[in-house]
Scaffold this active site. Structure first.
Site, PDB file in Angstrom:
ATOM      1  N   SER A   1      -3.085 -18.113  14.927  1.00 53.13           N
ATOM      2  CA  SER A   1      -2.433 -16.894  14.665  1.00 53.13           C
ATOM      3  C   SER A   1      -3.045 -16.080  13.535  1.00 53.13           C
ATOM      4  O   SER A   1      -4.725 -15.705  13.469  1.00 53.13           O
ATOM      5  CB  SER A   1      -1.167 -16.267  15.098  1.00 53.13           C
ATOM      6  OG  SER A   1      -0.415 -15.179  15.040  1.00 53.13           O
TER       7      SER A   1
ATOM      8  N   ASP B   1      -0.506 -14.429  26.317  1.00 55.11           N
ATOM      9  CA  ASP B   1      -0.519 -14.015  25.506  1.00 55.11           C
ATOM     10  C   ASP B   1      -0.245 -13.067  24.933  1.00 55.11           C
ATOM     11  O   ASP B   1      -1.182 -12.115  25.338  1.00 55.11           O
ATOM     12  CB  ASP B   1      -1.080 -14.552  24.020  1.00 55.11           C
ATOM     13  CG  ASP B   1      -0.702 -14.649  22.917  1.00 55.11           C
ATOM     14  OD1 ASP B   1      -0.278 -13.764  22.583  1.00 55.11           O
ATOM     15  OD2 ASP B   1      -1.559 -15.372  21.805  1.00 55.11           O
TER      16      ASP B   1
ATOM     17  N   HIS C   1       2.109 -17.167  22.812  1.00 57.47           N
ATOM     18  CA  HIS C   1       1.610 -16.737  22.104  1.00 57.47           C
ATOM     19  C   HIS C   1       2.546 -18.800  21.149  1.00 57.47           C
ATOM     20  O   HIS C   1       3.021 -18.612  20.807  1.00 57.47           O
ATOM     21  CB  HIS C   1       2.209 -15.993  20.855  1.00 57.47           C
ATOM     22  CG  HIS C   1       1.653 -16.157  19.240  1.00 57.47           C
ATOM     23  ND1 HIS C   1       0.477 -15.747  19.685  1.00 57.47           N
ATOM     24  CD2 HIS C   1       1.545 -15.750  18.278  1.00 57.47           C
ATOM     25  CE1 HIS C   1      -0.408 -15.198  18.277  1.00 57.47           C
ATOM     26  NE2 HIS C   1       0.904 -15.646  17.500  1.00 57.47           N
TER      27      HIS C   1
END
Length: 651
Positions: free
Chosen positions: A201, A307, A338
């Site tokens: 991320s 995601d 995610h």
């Protein structure tokens, strides 16, 4: 295409067998000295006796305006034995804003420290596993977070320089100090400077950004679910994806010290990211795709194809830019949202990452560069590979919608048609509502379907949908989605855990100490039986029809043409299923609605989808050769509607 020369060692079978047997009983360095060719690093160093230290690296910036250059904290865990023997080690680095505010990984681990301020627990398994194998692991607090000076600028110069400065220090080009305010300098004499960055991320985003500077010494990056352009995190061609901007995100992660000093930086984030969705200089600074030509590091990219936080446009455009510039690369694509690969394919992930770092940072000829380029999760826990990605023979194929016998339920094929379809934006409806009623005329969408397929049809890469539409109001948002219509069992990516279930027992990956366990909770796939799967999406503000960087008011009744970029994916629509294209307005909880609720009339003669089909138009024609029949009416079952999207790109 590769930028570095690859090597293969050819030896007679007997000599190779002797070398392999010898290497099994020697440390990597000893094996090299004995003339063997090591194929993997072994856990020959003590994790319990590892050196733990902290340095503060001077970034050369004064982002908080206090008259002093910012220093960022870098916590280091490295094996003691190589340094004592005068040998230098490579570095695995995770630069993050989350070490004190939000935590890393499925168990939200934070850094912990001893009384001397040295790190006791470094989150995740990297130090536990790799330090005994001869690597140093460095956890960097981004500027404005945890123990670092400066301000959080959300992917901008300060963010990227936080980590780049550490790479420079590891290679003798920057200064570091033994304390946050002291004058005693520290040199990285224990490392050879070869650095690999990894992170999920925001952390992986920093890896992308640092690689895009072309910094020397950064040999590889492993970005997991990472952002490639911050504009595309907040907007989709002018349509807002969140109800806030980067100023909110900076405030969520910055330290108390930064909060007291960084009001000016916060205001710049507000001013530079207008909610109109217009492109500004702030977004140019945070666009790493434009600098892909500077990337010297290899890239092992990992992303969940469902995601909806860091949406898959990010990996698609980054991958394409890296390919265009000949960057060495590898990719994993899962069915998850995610989620870190440690939590959906743990054993294979640790093994592959180990081989990757051994190859890229230690130079071991372990064959990973000759493995298939792509691993793709086709069904939960069922993986396939591709020698290259997208596969050879993939071609952009133009599919055209046509009106059917019922309004809003049309056909999808290769021939251009005429006519129109009309729908009214309903911000209370989402892609799951549209797909569930694909066979039923509804006022909020226009759907177009193929005949049931006679052969599998594989889409691999990024799609585009060009729409020509006349709105009834001065503002309009558009959504286009691709749907696989047919029964399947998929990872439940719309669940809060985005496709996994956390179990109660643990597995261990590396060595533990009293303060830093190498054992983590196991996970399993969380699945859902469905009648359809939305597998690619795109959004836009119709007001950006002329310039994707600037929206303008629309003239009611006037036709406008715009091309929507759809998310990258790799999906097979099986024999017996149908491929569908849906065009609609606001996608509830995935984009924000416009200021009005327009009715839009599509000009079907000037509306089309360009999709990356393996086999191209020939494969599509073969798969859709059966006679088109109307689908049975009735509601279909899918995953639940997407929840309100997170505003924080975190684990």
């Amino acid at each position: 295409m590769p930028k570095r020369t690859r090597f293969t060692i050819w030896r007679p079978f007997v000599l190779a067998a002797v070398a392999a047997l010898t290497a099994a009983f020697l440390s990597p360095v000893a094996a090299q000295a004995a003339g063997a060719a090591p194929r993997e690093s072994r856990p020959v160093y003590s994790y319990a006796d590892a050196i733990r230290e902290a340095v503060w690296v001077d970034t050369g910036l004064d982002s908080d305006g206090d008259g002093k250059t910012d220093r960022v904290a870098a916590d280091i865990v490295r094996p003691a034995e190589p340094a004592a023997q005068g040998r230098k080690v490579p570095v695995i680095m995770d630069a993050s804003p989350y070490y004190s505010c939000c935590g890393r990984g499925n168990e939200s681990q934070l850094k912990t420290y001893d009384a001397a301020g040295n790190v006791v627990r470094m989150p995740l398994f990297y130090d536990n596993f790799f330090v005994p194998r001869g690597y140093a692991v460095v956890g960097v607090d981004l500027a404005g977070t945890n123990r670092s000076d400066g301000c959080v600028d959300v992917g901008g110069r300060s963010d990227i320089q936080s980590a780049k400065a550490v790479v420079d220090w590891l290679n003798g080009r920057a200064k570091a100090y033994s304390s946050r305010t002291g004058t005693t300098t520290v040199k990285a004499s224990w490392t050879n400077g070869k650095t690999g960055m990894i992170g999920k991320s925001w952390d992986g985003t920093i890896a992308n950004g640092v690689a895009a500077t072309g910094v020397k010494g950064l040999k590889t990056i492993v970005p997991i679910s990472a952002i490639s352009s911050w504009y595309d995190y907040y907007f989709a061609q002018g349509a807002p994806l969140y109800d806030s901007g980067p100023d909110w995100l900076a405030g969520a992660v910055e330290s108390d010290a930064a909060y007291a000093k960084c009001a000016a930086v916060q205001q710049k984030l507000v001013d530079g990211a207008p909610r109109t969705g217009d492109w500004t200089g702030l977004w140019t600074e945070r666009d790493y795709v434009k600098d892909a030509s500077k990337v010297k590091a290899s890239v092992f990219l990992v992303h969940g194809m469902q995601d909806l936080n860091v949406r898959t446009k990010h990996f698609g455009q980054w991958w394409d830019a890296l390919a265009k510039n000949g960057v060495e690369r590898k990719i994993w694509l899962s069915q998850t949202g995610h989620v870190d690969p440690f939590d959906y394919r743990r054993g294979a992930w640790v093994d592959t990452l180990h081989r990757w770092f051994d190859h890229e940072l230690l130079g071991y000829d372990n064959g990973i560069d000759r493995d298939p380029m792509a691993d793709i999760e086709r069904h939960p826990d069922q993986w396939v590979t591709s020698a290259v990605w997208p596969p050879r023979g993939t071609a952009a194929t133009t599919l055209r919608p046509a009106a059917g016998t019922q309004a809003g339920v049309g056909t999808l094929g290769l021939s251009r048609s005429s006519g129109t379809e009309t729908f009214t934006d309903d911000p209370k409806q989402s892609e799951t509502d549209w797909a569930a009623q694909i066979a039923t005329p509804t006022s909020d969408k226009a759907g177009f379907l193929t005949a049931p397929l006679t052969h599998d049809l594989r889409l691999s890469g990024s799609s585009k949908v060009t729409v020509t539409a006349a709105p009834t109001t001065s503002t309009a948002h558009l959504t286009a989605v691709l749907v696989d219509l047919g029964p399947d069992t998929v990872r439940d990516y719309a669940d809060a855990a985005e496709g996994i279930t956390t179990l109660t027992d643990r597995t261990c990956w590396g060595e533990s100490t009293a303060g830093d366990s190498a054992c983590f909770l196991k996970t399993a796939a969380k699945t859902k039986a469905v009648d359809y799967t939305v597998f690619s999406r795109g959004w836009a503000d119709l007001g950006t029809y002329a310039d994707p960087g600037k929206g303008v008011p629309l003239t009611p009744g006037k036709k406008y043409t715009i091309t929507l970029d759809l998310a990258a994916t790799d999906h097979v629509v099986p024999k017996g299923h149908r491929l569908a294209l849906i065009v609609a307005g606001t996608d509830k909880d995935l984009i924000d609605p416009p200021s009005s609720t327009p009715t839009l009339t599509l000009d079907l003669s000037r509306t089309a989808a360009s999709v990356p089909l393996v086999g191209g138009a020939t494969a599509f024609a073969r798969a859709t050769s059966a006679r088109w029949t109307a689908p049975e009416a009735g509601a279909l079952t899918g995953v639940r509607a997407p929840h309100k999207a997170l505003r924080v790109p975190v684990s």
